[in-house]
Design a protein around this motif. Sequence first.
Motif, PDB file in Angstrom:
ATOM      1  N   THR A  43       0.833  -1.202   0.000  1.00  0.00           N
ATOM      2  CA  THR A  43       0.000   0.000   0.000  1.00  0.00           C
ATOM      3  C   THR A  43       0.867   1.251   0.000  1.00  0.00           C
ATOM      4  O   THR A  43       0.540   2.232  -0.676  1.00  0.00           O
ATOM      5  CB  THR A  43      -0.955  -0.015   1.208  1.00  0.00           C
ATOM      6  N   ASN A  47       0.697   4.140  -2.734  1.00  0.00           N
ATOM      7  CA  ASN A  47       0.520   5.552  -2.353  1.00  0.00           C
ATOM      8  C   ASN A  47       1.619   6.434  -2.937  1.00  0.00           C
ATOM      9  O   ASN A  47       1.367   7.574  -3.334  1.00  0.00           O
ATOM     10  CB  ASN A  47       0.494   5.693  -0.833  1.00  0.00           C
ATOM     11  N   LEU A  50       0.986   7.033  -6.565  1.00  0.00           N
ATOM     12  CA  LEU A  50      -0.106   7.985  -6.787  1.00  0.00           C
ATOM     13  C   LEU A  50       0.257   9.396  -6.372  1.00  0.00           C
ATOM     14  O   LEU A  50      -0.559  10.307  -6.517  1.00  0.00           O
ATOM     15  CB  LEU A  50      -1.353   7.525  -6.001  1.00  0.00           C
ATOM     16  N   VAL A  80      -7.868   4.105  -9.917  1.00  0.00           N
ATOM     17  CA  VAL A  80      -7.389   3.459  -8.685  1.00  0.00           C
ATOM     18  C   VAL A  80      -8.556   2.910  -7.890  1.00  0.00           C
ATOM     19  O   VAL A  80      -9.581   3.582  -7.731  1.00  0.00           O
ATOM     20  CB  VAL A  80      -6.623   4.460  -7.791  1.00  0.00           C
ATOM     21  N   HIS A  82      -8.653   1.656  -4.121  1.00  0.00           N
ATOM     22  CA  HIS A  82      -7.905   1.480  -2.880  1.00  0.00           C
ATOM     23  C   HIS A  82      -8.507   0.342  -2.067  1.00  0.00           C
ATOM     24  O   HIS A  82      -9.685   0.037  -2.176  1.00  0.00           O
ATOM     25  CB  HIS A  82      -7.956   2.753  -2.041  1.00  0.00           C
ATOM     26  N   GLU A  83      -7.672  -0.213  -1.212  1.00  0.00           N
ATOM     27  CA  GLU A  83      -8.186  -1.204  -0.264  1.00  0.00           C
ATOM     28  C   GLU A  83      -9.069  -0.477   0.744  1.00  0.00           C
ATOM     29  O   GLU A  83      -8.708   0.597   1.218  1.00  0.00           O
ATOM     30  CB  GLU A  83      -7.011  -1.863   0.457  1.00  0.00           C
ATOM     31  N   LYS A  84     -10.170  -1.032   1.051  1.00  0.00           N
ATOM     32  CA  LYS A  84     -11.138  -0.442   2.002  1.00  0.00           C
ATOM     33  C   LYS A  84     -11.450   1.009   1.628  1.00  0.00           C
ATOM     34  O   LYS A  84     -11.406   1.912   2.464  1.00  0.00           O
ATOM     35  CB  LYS A  84     -10.593  -0.490   3.431  1.00  0.00           C
ATOM     36  N   ALA A  85     -11.727   1.213   0.352  1.00  0.00           N
ATOM     37  CA  ALA A  85     -12.004   2.582  -0.109  1.00  0.00           C
ATOM     38  C   ALA A  85     -13.292   3.100   0.510  1.00  0.00           C
ATOM     39  O   ALA A  85     -14.264   2.365   0.653  1.00  0.00           O
ATOM     40  CB  ALA A  85     -12.110   2.597  -1.627  1.00  0.00           C
ATOM     41  N   GLU A  86     -13.260   4.387   0.886  1.00  0.00           N
ATOM     42  CA  GLU A  86     -14.460   5.026   1.427  1.00  0.00           C
ATOM     43  C   GLU A  86     -14.933   6.085   0.459  1.00  0.00           C
ATOM     44  O   GLU A  86     -14.135   6.885  -0.047  1.00  0.00           O
ATOM     45  CB  GLU A  86     -14.138   5.684   2.771  1.00  0.00           C
ATOM     46  N   PHE A  87     -16.211   6.063   0.213  1.00  0.00           N
ATOM     47  CA  PHE A  87     -16.806   7.070  -0.662  1.00  0.00           C
ATOM     48  C   PHE A  87     -17.797   7.898   0.144  1.00  0.00           C
ATOM     49  O   PHE A  87     -18.329   7.414   1.139  1.00  0.00           O
ATOM     50  CB  PHE A  87     -17.493   6.387  -1.856  1.00  0.00           C
ATOM     51  N   GLN A 145     -15.666   3.194 -10.428  1.00  0.00           N
ATOM     52  CA  GLN A 145     -15.016   4.512 -10.425  1.00  0.00           C
ATOM     53  C   GLN A 145     -13.553   4.416 -10.852  1.00  0.00           C
ATOM     54  O   GLN A 145     -12.991   5.371 -11.378  1.00  0.00           O
ATOM     55  CB  GLN A 145     -15.155   5.196  -9.058  1.00  0.00           C
TER      56      GLN A 145
END
Lengths: 306, 252, 175
Positions: A43, A47, A50, A80, A82-87, A145
């Motif tokens: 990760t 990061n 990115l 992208v 991401h792991e455990k992405a929050e929207f 997304q």
Amino acid sequence: MENLVTTKDLTKSFGKIEALKGLNLEAKKGISGFIGPNGAGKTTTINILLGLVKPDQGEAHVFELDCWKQSFEIRKHLGVLHEKAEFPNYFTGLRYLEHIAHLYNVPTPKQTVQKALKDVGLTDAADRTIKTYSAGMTQRLGLAQALIGNPELAILDEPTANLDPLGRMDFLEKIQTLHKDKGTNFLISTHILPELEKICNWVSIINEGTIADQGYIQDLIKKYSTDTYIIKVSEPTQFIKKLEKTSTIENAWTNGQIIYAKTKNYKKFNKEILELALQLDISLYAIEPIHSKLDDLFKMALEQKK
Amino acid sequence: MKRFTRLLIMETENVWRFPTLEIMIAIGIINALRQPNPLLPTIEYFRTAQYVANPGWGTSTFFLIFLIPVLVARSFAKGLSGTETRVMLSYPIKRWETLLSKLLIVLLPTLAIFSTVFLLSAFYLFQLPTLNPLPYSLLLSLLLPMLFLTALSFSLSLIAKDELKTVLFSLFIILSLESSLDYVGAPYKYIFIRGSTVISQYLHATFNGRLDNFFQNYTTADVQVAFGFPIITTIILLMIVFLYFQYKLDID
Amino acid sequence: MKKTNRLAASLLTIGISIILVSLIRANPNKQGVDLQLESYESRISNEGLWAPQKVWLQLTTDGQKINLYVLDQNGITQWKEHQTIAPILTFENVSQTSYKFSIPTRNNYAILMENPTNTNVRVNLTLTFYDLETDLATVAALSFIIGIIIPPTYHIKKLLEKKNKSTKPNILESK
């Protein structure tokens, strides 16, 4: 441009924790796997690629552009997950994807969003808020997304987490189709190695902040081939009794039809098998190595690195 | 520009979701209009004096002490505590664009709501002429505390990286500041809410040619502190926040 | 939340807030004046911008009778220019009165007192402003009603559109 992603002596520490210790990662065009145990630095590497984290030392390039200084240019062509992405929870899935489509300057945002929702199976839930989505639905939204901007490279961190087996199969097929039809390249970080093995052409194995090994998957499999062989003979029962006494054999067993033999010295072992077959006047049909699965390759690469 | 506009729309929909906007509208209307004025003087000077003396100015600032940190925490701190900011910065957006959009989205709608209600009150309820500069300039007594509160909350968001902590730290600092100023003499006691009163009195006196009356109660230093402190601290804090967020902060 | 529902919520909020504020502002508010009118003197008092509320006028004198007029902006101008005034309310030859009336619009009004006698007279006048300000109450009510009407109107419109779509003949099928 052969390498989509290149890092050179990439180093990053967070306080006393050394996350990366001179990482030299490469990812080729196609579908690349990025595997490593928990805490290996996957990760952190993503990061840095990115432009979210600045490396302490070393370089990182995507599309031959510097990840920190030219991050904005890179991200125009990147998608992208991401792991455990929050929207943002209070958006509907539809509305959120519309916004993202506009950020990527997609020419026909409405149609693109409808298609993206259909592709990930979220059409019925499009008008519901993300807050009401299950973990699997959120993951599928994340996939949508990541791909909505038609990126040149999509970086997916644990993309099949929270997906059921059918969902995972679907996802893998989608990845392959996208790569075949649109030429989208992927860099996939995952723990589910058997799935990765089916679709990747390049694998990088990371451990404790450095690359344990990387290369085309077939080359790596050959390199880490197991020392177990299948032997097909006309008289397996008779053959195995003599085989167990040869010097190069560590272990041998049979299921009645096929003999499995484990050895560390393939050349000498090969010669001894031929001689034994001649000696016993038994027909020898085949000696074949059992190819490693990616799991085995992964374990062996880590052990070799140690 | 298109991308930045889209970012602003996104942030607006996220931060000002139901019932936040409605609460802000209600607070604005109630603060601006609750003071009854059944009979206002004919002479414009005295009418504007009553407008300036509306306690709604002070109570608006009091409500903003709670509302601004909540908005900033929701917009900024929440994203830093989870992966929202990481996800957003993975899109083709520049860091400073993200920060600027969050800043504008807290300030502009709040200012627009309070400006609208107070200006409507000035021009309709108080029948002040629309070309009278005083109602417009009095908005400074709301804008300056708003800027200071926003800058402070953004700074604390970067440190706390947590919604609840940002709000609590902001409230703690601001309320401690206010109560400790009881023990401090002029002009230093005018650095925050008390300063808003000085600002509005000074502007009223300036536009009505009654500065000699004003300076019977206050000094030039009081005015300098009332205007200067929020402006200078806002500039310094926001510069630090921008520079740190743009060049130093690891988003992980 | 859908845009129409959001608009409705905002309008409802505006309506409810203004109603609340109007209720606070409706608390009785007294404006009193105690003065001495010289013989044959006319004097204006309580001149200013009045809110469109109900007013309770209470007048007491020391026994002498006076004339009292309620003037609007026109009346004030007429009086200042020594023209014939057209008051909105007239109380002639009164030493005591108690009267409730409504102010029509938010504008300038004044009380004109005339002493028609040749002796000084002590006057005590109290104006009590009370009840909802009609302009604010109207805006609040309108905002509230529109806020309530919007969502069902929108839903009915959507239902009608759906119905129209489903009743349209399918040309391909008929062929």
